[in-house]
Design an enzyme around this catalytic site. Structure first.
Site, PDB file in Angstrom:
ATOM      1  N   THR A 136      52.841  50.763  39.416  1.00  0.00           N
ATOM      2  CA  THR A 136      53.172  50.031  38.181  1.00  0.00           C
ATOM      3  C   THR A 136      52.069  50.189  37.131  1.00  0.00           C
ATOM      4  O   THR A 136      52.336  50.562  35.983  1.00  0.00           O
ATOM      5  CB  THR A 136      53.361  48.528  38.507  1.00  0.00           C
ATOM      6  OG1 THR A 136      54.248  48.436  39.618  1.00  0.00           O
ATOM      7  CG2 THR A 136      53.926  47.768  37.335  1.00  0.00           C
ATOM      8  N   LYS A 178      40.379  44.599  42.291  1.00  0.00           N
ATOM      9  CA  LYS A 178      39.589  43.372  42.500  1.00  0.00           C
ATOM     10  C   LYS A 178      39.186  43.181  43.959  1.00  0.00           C
ATOM     11  O   LYS A 178      38.076  42.761  44.255  1.00  0.00           O
ATOM     12  CB  LYS A 178      40.392  42.162  42.015  1.00  0.00           C
ATOM     13  CG  LYS A 178      41.759  42.092  42.673  1.00  0.00           C
ATOM     14  CD  LYS A 178      42.788  41.357  41.852  1.00  0.00           C
ATOM     15  CE  LYS A 178      44.156  41.681  42.423  1.00  0.00           C
ATOM     16  NZ  LYS A 178      45.231  40.959  41.819  1.00  0.00           N
ATOM     17  N   GLY A 216      43.236  40.544  33.881  1.00  0.00           N
ATOM     18  CA  GLY A 216      44.091  41.555  33.236  1.00  0.00           C
ATOM     19  C   GLY A 216      43.607  41.989  31.872  1.00  0.00           C
ATOM     20  O   GLY A 216      42.554  42.610  31.727  1.00  0.00           O
ATOM     21  N   GLU A 234      37.141  46.532  34.041  1.00  0.00           N
ATOM     22  CA  GLU A 234      37.606  45.407  33.220  1.00  0.00           C
ATOM     23  C   GLU A 234      38.923  44.804  33.712  1.00  0.00           C
ATOM     24  O   GLU A 234      39.142  43.596  33.658  1.00  0.00           O
ATOM     25  CB  GLU A 234      37.777  45.878  31.763  1.00  0.00           C
ATOM     26  CG  GLU A 234      38.137  44.793  30.790  1.00  0.00           C
ATOM     27  CD  GLU A 234      37.069  43.710  30.697  1.00  0.00           C
ATOM     28  OE1 GLU A 234      35.947  44.005  30.281  1.00  0.00           O
ATOM     29  OE2 GLU A 234      37.359  42.550  31.059  1.00  0.00           O
ATOM     30  N   GLU A 289      51.320  39.155  43.831  1.00  0.00           N
ATOM     31  CA  GLU A 289      50.846  40.278  44.647  1.00  0.00           C
ATOM     32  C   GLU A 289      51.971  40.722  45.588  1.00  0.00           C
ATOM     33  O   GLU A 289      52.859  39.925  45.908  1.00  0.00           O
ATOM     34  CB  GLU A 289      49.667  39.817  45.524  1.00  0.00           C
ATOM     35  CG  GLU A 289      48.416  39.452  44.761  1.00  0.00           C
ATOM     36  CD  GLU A 289      47.852  40.615  43.994  1.00  0.00           C
ATOM     37  OE1 GLU A 289      47.508  41.631  44.590  1.00  0.00           O
ATOM     38  OE2 GLU A 289      47.767  40.505  42.755  1.00  0.00           O
ATOM     39  N   LYS A 311      38.323  37.377  42.472  1.00  0.00           N
ATOM     40  CA  LYS A 311      37.955  37.499  41.056  1.00  0.00           C
ATOM     41  C   LYS A 311      36.685  36.701  40.728  1.00  0.00           C
ATOM     42  O   LYS A 311      35.826  37.175  39.984  1.00  0.00           O
ATOM     43  CB  LYS A 311      39.128  37.069  40.183  1.00  0.00           C
ATOM     44  CG  LYS A 311      40.318  38.040  40.307  1.00  0.00           C
ATOM     45  CD  LYS A 311      41.589  37.463  39.721  1.00  0.00           C
ATOM     46  CE  LYS A 311      42.749  38.435  39.821  1.00  0.00           C
ATOM     47  NZ  LYS A 311      44.050  37.818  39.518  1.00  0.00           N
TER      48      LYS A 311
HETATM   49  N1  HSE Z   1      48.760  38.484  41.407  1.00  0.00           N
HETATM   50  C1  HSE Z   1      47.835  38.371  40.341  1.00  0.00           C
HETATM   51  C2  HSE Z   1      48.152  37.091  39.564  1.00  0.00           C
HETATM   52  C3  HSE Z   1      47.956  39.587  39.457  1.00  0.00           C
HETATM   53  O1  HSE Z   1      49.162  36.426  39.863  1.00  0.00           O
HETATM   54  O2  HSE Z   1      47.377  36.719  38.710  1.00  0.00           O
HETATM   55  C4  HSE Z   1      46.748  39.882  38.628  1.00  0.00           C
HETATM   56  O3  HSE Z   1      45.594  40.111  39.359  1.00  0.00           O
END
Ligand code: HSE
Length: 431
Positions: A14, A106, A135, A130, A191, A206
Site C-alpha cells: 500500500t 516503526k 504518518g 519520518e 495494522e 512509536k
Molecule cells: N495502525 C497504525 C495506526 C497505522 O492505527 O495508527 C500507522 O502507523
C-alpha cells in the site's frame, strides 16, 4: 554537479505503491522545486502479480532485493516492507553497500534502531524515517531539527489512529468496541494484526523512537509499561466525561531530572486540552521543552498519501544532502545524554480514576476509603452512580496524585473484599 538521484524501492504494498506513484507522477514537479531529478530505477516485491495504482514498466520490477541493494547506480534504498525480518537485513546490507536508506518501519526502528543507527554512523550513510511515527505529521524532523536547541521535559501523543478512532466512536455515538474496530479495519488504517493497535504496542514502538530522538535514551519494549484500550467500556468514557475528562490512549515519555518514564495507557485528559479534541484516526503529539514551551503537532497518522508525503520528504532531504554535500543534523538529537535511568512504573506518581462495582450496603464506601488511606492515597472526588445491576452500584472516584505501587497494592486489597464484585477499572489521569 550530479543532480540525478537514483532510487530503489523495496516493498510494493500500500505505502510502496503510493511512493512509487508519487515518484513517477511528480518527478517534474520535484525537479522544478528542488533542481534535483528523483529517478526511480527499481521496484522490488515478492508479489509482482497483484494490481496496484502505480503503473511501472516491467523492466523496473524485480523480486530480488539484492538487485536493488547491489545496483551500482542506486543512491537511496527505500525500505517499505515492514516487520523486523528481512527488513533489518535489507537495511543493514544497503548501508554496508554504501546506500542511504529511507524507511517507514516503526517496528524495526523500535526494536533494532540502535544497531541500525550505529551501522549508519560506521559506514557514513544516512537513514531517514519520518513516516515511522505519526504518518504525514513531520514530528521527527521537528524534534531532530526544528527543536534541536531544546531540552525536552515531555513528549506525549495519540500515536495510534485505530485506537483513537475506536475511543472516539465509543465516546461520541456509544458505538461498541467491536463495531468501531471493524470500521477502522475497513478504512485501512489498522495494522494487519490489529491487536498491535489496541493492545498499545504500536504506540509503544512509536514512543520508543521519539524517546531515542528527544531524550537520547534507548528504550527497550520491556522498559515500557504498556496497556491498551481493551478494558475500556463506554460507561467509563461517560463517567469520565461527566467529570470533564476525555479518555485517550496516550504514549508518554516524561522526564524527571535524569530519569525518564515511558508508558502507554488509556488516560483521562481534561476535555479542554487540545489533545482531547483529536478524534477519529488523527494523531497528535504534545511536546514540552525548555525553549519553545508547549507545542502540539496534529494530523493524519496513517494512510497512503500522508505516509507517502513523509517518505517523499525523506527522499528529497536525502537527495539534497547528496547533491549539495550537506551533512544533515539527523542524529544530533540522538546524541543527547541527559537521561541516566528509566523510571520504573511502580515509582510513577499520577492521579487515578477508579471504578468499583460494589454491593449497595452500608459501610462499603468507608471500607474502600480506609484501604486507600492506608496506602497513602487521598480521594479528590467520589460519586456513587445509579445501580446498573441488582444490588450492585458503581462507585467512581478520582484520586490525588499517588504512587503506582501504592495504588496497585490498595486495589488488590479492595478487589479482595467480599463487597466488591468484579475487577475494578483503574485509569490514569494527566493534567
Ligand atoms: N495502525 C497504525 C495506526 C497505522 O492505527 O495508527 C500507522 O502507523
Amino acid at each position: 554537479m550530479k543532480n540525478k538521484i537514483n532510487i530503489g524501492v523495496i516493498g510494493f504494498g500500500t505505502i510502496g505503491s503510493s511512493v512509487v506513484k508519487l515518484l513517477l507522477e511528480k518527478r517534474r514537479l520535484f525537479r522544478q522545486r528542488t533542481g534535483i531529478d528523483l529517478n526511480l530505477m527499481l521496484v522490488c516485491d515478492k508479489d509482482l502479480r497483484s494490481k496496484r495504482d502505480a503503473k511501472v514498466p516491467k523492466s523496473m520490477l524485480t523480486r530480488n532485493a539484492l538487485k536493488v541493494i547491489q545496483h551500482p547506480d542506486i543512491d537511496v534504498v527505500v525500505e517499505l516492507i515492514g516487520g523486523v525480518h528481512p527488513a533489518k537485513e535489507i537495511v543493514m546490507k544497503s548501508l554496508a553497500a554504501g546506500k542511504h536508506v529511507v524507511t517507514a518501519n516503526k517496528l524495526l526502528l523500535a526494536k533494532e534502531g540502535s544497531a541500525i543507527f550505529k551501522k549508519a554512523r560506521e559506514v557514513g550513510m544516512e537513514i531517514f524515517f519520518e513516516a515511522s511515527v505519526a504518518g504525514g505529521v513531520p514530528v521527527i524532523k521537528s524534534i531532530r531539527e526544528g527543536l534541536v536547541a531544546n531540552t525536552f521535559y515531555s513528549i506525549m501523543g495519540i500515536l495510534n489512529g485505530t485506537s483513537n478512532y475506536i475511543l472516539s466512536r465509543m465516546s461520541s455515538d456509544g458505538a461498541s468496541f467491536k463495531v468501531a474496530l471493524k470500521e477502522a479495519q475497513a478504512k485501512g488504517f489498522a495494522e494487519p494484526n490489529p491487536l498491535l493497535d489496541i493492545n498499545g504496542m504500536d504506540s509503544a514502538h512509536k514512543i520508543a523512537i521519539l524517546s531515542l530522538l528527544g531524550f537520547g535514551k534507548k528504550v527497550r519494549m520491556q522498559d515500557i509499561y504498556v496497556e491498551g484500550i481493551g478494558g475500556i467500556s463506554p460507561i467509563d468514557i461517560q463517567y469520565a466525561k461527566d467529570w470533564g475528562y476525555t479518555v485517550k490512549l496516550l504514549a508518554i515519555a516524561k522526564r524527571e531530572g535524569s530519569e525518564l518514564g515511558v508508558r502507554v495507557h488509556p488516560t483521562l485528559l481534561p476535555s479542554r486540552y487540545l489533545l482531547s479534541s483529536v478524534s477519529g484516526a488523527y494523531n497528535a503529539i504534545f511536546i514540552d521543552a525548555d525553549l519553545v514551551g508547549k507545542q502540539v503537532y496534529y494530523g493524519q497518522g496513517a494512510g497512503k498519501l500522508p505516509t507517502g508525503s513523509a517518505v517523499l520528504s525523506d527522499i528529497m532531504g536525502m537527495a539534497e544532502a547528496i547533491v549539495y554535500g550537506k551533512k544533515s543534523s539527523r542524529l544530533i538529537a540522538a546524541k543527547r545524554a541527559e537521561i541516566k535511568t528509566l523510571k520504573k512504573m511502580d515509582e510513577v506518581r499520577t492521579r487515578y480514576y477508579v471504578h468499583f462495582s460494589a454491593l449497595d450496603k452500608p459501610g462499603v464506601l468507608a471500607r474502600i476509603a480506609e484501604l486507600l488511606g492506608r496506602h497513602n492515597i487521598s480521594i479528590a472526588s467520589v460519586v456513587q452512580k445509579e445501580r446498573r445491576a441488582a444490588h450492585i452500584v458503581p462507585i467512581v472516584m478520582l484520586t490525588h496524585e499517588a504512587r503506582e505501587k501504592d495504588m496497585q497494592a490498595a486495589l488488590k486489597k479492595i478487589d479482595g473484599l467480599g463487597v466488591i464484585k468484579g475487577k475494578s477499572v483503574l485509569l490514569r489521569l494527566e493534567g
